[in-house]
Scaffold this active site. Structure first.
Site, short mmCIF file in Angstrom:
data_model
loop_
_atom_site.label_atom_id
_atom_site.label_comp_id
_atom_site.label_asym_id
_atom_site.label_seq_id
_atom_site.Cartn_x
_atom_site.Cartn_y
_atom_site.Cartn_z
N ASP A 490 -22.55 -16.99 24.77
CA ASP A 490 -22.54 -17.21 23.32
C ASP A 490 -21.36 -18.14 23.00
OD1 ASP A 490 -23.56 -16.14 20.54
OD2 ASP A 490 -21.37 -16.18 20.46
N LEU A 491 -21.66 -19.25 22.32
CA LEU A 491 -20.63 -20.24 22.03
C LEU A 491 -19.75 -19.78 20.88
CD1 LEU A 491 -22.79 -23.47 22.29
CD2 LEU A 491 -21.52 -22.31 24.09
N ASP A 533 -26.86 -20.56 19.24
CA ASP A 533 -25.82 -20.97 20.19
C ASP A 533 -25.78 -20.03 21.39
OD1 ASP A 533 -24.99 -18.77 18.79
OD2 ASP A 533 -22.90 -19.40 18.63
#
Length: 875
Positions: A490-491, A533
């Protein structure tokens, strides 16, 4: 002398007494041998019977006849107990005095009846019973049995045992005092029972085997019938293909016109009975001619005639194939739809069924193909209509080509130019068709690729990843030494990028991030984008956990390097959750992905920019999430959710113009779970349709009371998920639910999310059309995040737009304010109502008023309404 005589007499008496004892002993032995011989003969007879009979019924009858030769057995029956069900039955019964128990006691179940009598007593105790009147009365008095049937003199029952398990009882009884049973009969019956138990077991097994053979034969017959049907369908398809080839060959041949139509009729007759058939064509002077006609009613060709109101003209006017029965035709005549102006043309009184199909040439109706029957020897069905409709397209082409040939004979020079032009047109058409086919193949390949890949990054999507993960688990179970890992990424700060630089830069950020991550893994590993993301990596065939750790560190280092976004440097990062494959058979691809997701959330909680490996502690947290899912589903079924209504207020008057139901849940451990999280949980648990139905049902039940509370003019807003319109069956359920509700549909507005609309515009358009026909208003919520085009909104049957909930939180600079103003101008241009959302402060109220918004919902607006204060000042 007398003494000698006495002594002699004494010796003689002693000798006689000794001889008498020997005689008695010999008689006893002879009786014993005789009894053994009787038993042996009985067993041999039963053995012979067992080798001769083919069924249990025949075996029981032969045993009865054999037993009658040994003991009085006119009254004889066999009781059998099923070892699986415990039910008792009478496979054989013979009695001189009583009828069968089912006739004596028709209202009682046979098994319970037998178990309550002497037969059940022997079955329970497993011991032989020789019962006379005294013994019978004792058993009744003790409650062990009930009196059934006529009283008998003696009753002898011996259990039939197989491996010490009682499987039945062999019974004889005597009504005549002259016929008595003793030890001999008891012993004989015991030997017979011991011997016939094996025979009964063998015959029962034989019967079961024969039954199994019959059932298997039946299954094979059914399979054979299915194969026959498949062969029949294939033959039918080949027949249709051959027919089309024949029509194509006929159209290309130089056959004369007088032979062309009969041969065309012969080709049609190969597909469907066509004893009565004619082809009609529309001429240039708007008359109807019949180039082919065959009928069992008349042999003469009908003459050309002007267009009137016959059945043929009805087909030509409506431009649709029709299958009509005699009743249908009679009703049309009675209604005046046909033959009202030309009753002399009506020749339908003898017709049983009638098929009419328009012939389309170059997009215009050029004539019709008609087939009818005079009896019910062959019943035409819809599939026949569909078949002829398909064939008629090729017939029309063939007729068109034949007409062109005939026209060539009449005007050779003019037709020569037309043929050249037509040839060029056909060549161009064929070329276009080939290009269209090639283009369609490319589109199909692209659609298949798009279905399994992300449109932005071109990476595999969730569907593709789950398929690869499932294959990896299957491989792991076959090859136990292999191992793989799943990395859930997960960004960090992605939302900041979208808010600060815009969605376009956010897309560029995701594309570059995908390239960076891909450079950190091997070619045989799978990198997929789950959405937003979130990325997932399947590390296939790793040697140890250190391999996955090394990849995590490499990814974190790569993603920590600066990005160039909007000519500015931006530092991001990532949180990674790692789950390793396990040999537990309960592990699934979904559970493994859930474990990696849980580890990723733990990494975010640890401060981001790190990785966490799923362990027992995280497993406990995952179990808590599972427990929450169970509680959610239980609460939904038991209707434990609460519904509160959010007011939609007019800024200028402070009046409530609409209300929107929102759901919340008072969880016993986690407290109040609000509407937004409830929607998120429903999506996570795939229960969005159920939750929408819950809110709609509550609104339906409370509709009248809500009207009294808020006024008759108030509207009702309901936000539902787009799954309702992605499937025709679900859409049909939504339609029926709306139609059967108590809600005034003109006051109901259903809102659908903009992102879902952009992702599947075609289904939304179709669903909107169907729903709007019910009188329900339609709106788009979450507006401003899905990139829907103005052209898309312009032709949708919608009446309102509702801003995304996050927009109110980001009215921070001029550009964002101008963008929100543009949304209002868009709605005003398209004549849509525009609603602001999450208006929680009075400052936001003033900002929205300044931007031209006059409607909205939120905590601040509810407060204003409670105080009865319109907010019209922009200062």
């Amino acid at each position: 002398m007398d003494t000698d005589t006495d002594i002699s007499h004494t010796k003689t008496s002693s000798s006689v007494e000794h001889l008498q004892k020997r005689i008695d002993r010999l008689r006893g032995l002879a009786k014993k041998y005789k009894r053994s011989e009787i038993i042996q003969n009985a067993l041999l007879g039963i053995s012979n019977i067992a080798t001769q009979v083919a069924s249990l019924d025949d075996f029981y009858q032969r045993v009865h006849l054999n037993l009658q030769q040994l003991i009085p057995a006119e009254n004889f029956f066999i009781a059998s107990q099923d070892p699986k069900t415990g039910l008792t039955s009478l496979p054989f019964f013979a009695d001189q005095q009583d009828s069968h128990p089912t006739e004596l006691y028709p209202d009682q179940e046979i098994s319970a009846l037998l178990n309550s009598g002497l037969t059940g007593y022997v079955l329970r105790n497993g011991e032989p019973l020789l019962c006379d009147d005294n013994k019978f009365n004792q058993l009744i008095a003790s409650g062990d049995i009930k009196s059934l049937g006529s009283p008998c003199h003696q009753w002898l029952g011996v259990p039939i045992k197989n491996q010490d398990v009682v499987s039945g009882v062999l019974v004889v009884q005597s009504y005549n005092e002259a016929n008595t049973y003793g030890e001999l009969e008891l012993e004989l019956m015991g030997f017979i029972c011991h011997h016939i138990s094996g025979v009964m077991e063998r015959l029962q097994h034989h019967q079961k085997l024969e039954q199994a053979i019959v059932e298997r034969t039946k299954e094979l017959s059914q399979a054979y019938e299915k194969v026959k049907i498949e062969v029949k369908e294939r033959v039918k398809a080949e027949k249709l293909q051959r027919t089309l080839f024949e029509i194509a060959d006929l159209s290309a041949s130089n056959v004369l016109q007088q032979d062309f139509y009969p041969r065309l009729h012969n080709i049609i007759s190969q597909l469907i009975p066509a004893h009565n058939c004619f082809i009609s064509l529309i001429n240039d002077n708007n008359t109807l001619s019949f180039p082919f006609y065959v009928s069992q009613m008349a042999a003469e060709y009908p003459a050309s005639r002007p267009m009137q109101d016959g059945l043929t003209e009805y087909i030509l006017d409506h431009k649709l194939p029709q299958l009509l029965s005699a009743k249908d035709i009679a009703q049309m005549v009675d209604k005046g739809e046909i033959y009202a102006k030309s009753p002399e043309l009506n020749k339908t009184n003898r017709m049983h069924q009638w098929i009419g199909i328009p012939l389309i040439i170059n997009g215009d109706i050029a004539g019709a193909l008609t087939i009818y029957s005079l009896d019910d020897d062959h019943i035409y069905q819809l599939k026949d209509l569909e078949l002829l409709t398909f064939v008629s397209q090729h017939m029309a082409n063939a007729i068109e080509r034949k007409l062109a040939t005939e026209s060539l004979k009449n005007s050779h020079e003019q037709l020569e130019d037309k043929v050249v032009k037509r040839t060029q047109a056909l060549a161009e058409l064929n070329n276009n068709l080939q290009q269209e086919i090639n283009q369609r193949r490319k589109i199909e390949d692209q659609l298949l690729h798009d279905a399994q890949h992300d449109g932005l990054t071109a990476l595999p999507n969730r569907s593709y990843l789950m398929e690869r993960l499932s294959q990896a688990l299957k491989h792991l179970r076959r090859h136990g030494l292999d191992q793989f890992a799943l990395l859930f990424i997960d960004l960090d700060r992605f939302k900041v990028i979208n808010d600060s630089f815009g969605h376009l830069e956010g897309d560029r950020f995701l594309i570059e991030t995908a390239q960076r991550i891909k450079s950190c893994i091997r070619d045989n590993d799978t990198l997929a984008r789950m959405g937003g993301d979130e990325f997932v990596i399947l590390l296939d065939s790793i040697n140890a956990t250190e391999d996955a750790v090394e990849v995590c560190e490499r990814i974190l280092q790569t993603l920590s390097l600066p990005y160039q976004l909007a000519k500015q440097e931006f530092i991001s990062g990532a949180s990674i959750g790692v789950a390793f494959s396990r040999r537990n058979k309960l592990v699934t691809s979904e559970s493994l992905l859930r474990d990696a997701d849980a580890a990723m959330y733990q990494a975010k909680a640890n401060g981001k920019g790190c990785y966490v490996i799923f362990d027992d502690k995280l497993s406990a947290q995952s179990q808590q999430q599972h427990a929450l899912e169970v509680d959610f589903k239980k609460a939904l079924v038991q209707q434990e959710f609460q519904i509160r209504y959010v007011e939609v207020v007019d800024f200028t008057t402070g009046e409530i113009i609409a209300i929107e139901p929102q759901v919340e849940w008072h969880h016993p451990e986690q407290g109040i779970i609000e509407h937004v999280k409830m929607k998120h949980l429903a999506v996570q648990y795939q229960l969005t349709l159920n939750l929408d139905g819950y809110m709609f049902a509550h609104l339906n039940d409370q509709f009248q009371s809500l009207k009294q509370q808020y006024g008759a003019d108030v509207h009702f807003h309901l936000s539902i998920c787009s799954q309702h319109i992605k499937n025709k069956f679900v859409l049909r359920n939504l339609k029926n639910t709306i139609k059967n509700s108590n809600i005034d549909l003109s006051k109901l507005m259903l809102f659908f999310n903009e992102k879902a609309l952009v992702q599947d515009t075609e289904n939304h358009i179709n669903g909107f059309e169907i729903i709007s026909q019910l009188g329900v208003l339609i709106g788009i919520d979450g507006f401003g995040t899905g990139y829907s085009s103005l052209s898309c909104l312009s032709f949708l049957p919608i009446q309102a737009l509702k801003l995304d909930e996050d927009i109110s939180k980001h009215l921070l600079n001029d550009k964002q304010l101008q963008l929100v103003r543009a949304y209002q101008l868009t709605a005003a241009t398209l004549q849509f109502d525009m609603y602001a959302t999450t208006v929680d402060t009075q400052q936001q109220v003033r900002q929205f008023l300044a931007l031209g918004y006059v409607r909205g919902q939120g905590r601040a607006l509810s407060k204003l309404f409670c105080e009865k204060k319109p907010y019209i000042s922009c200062a």
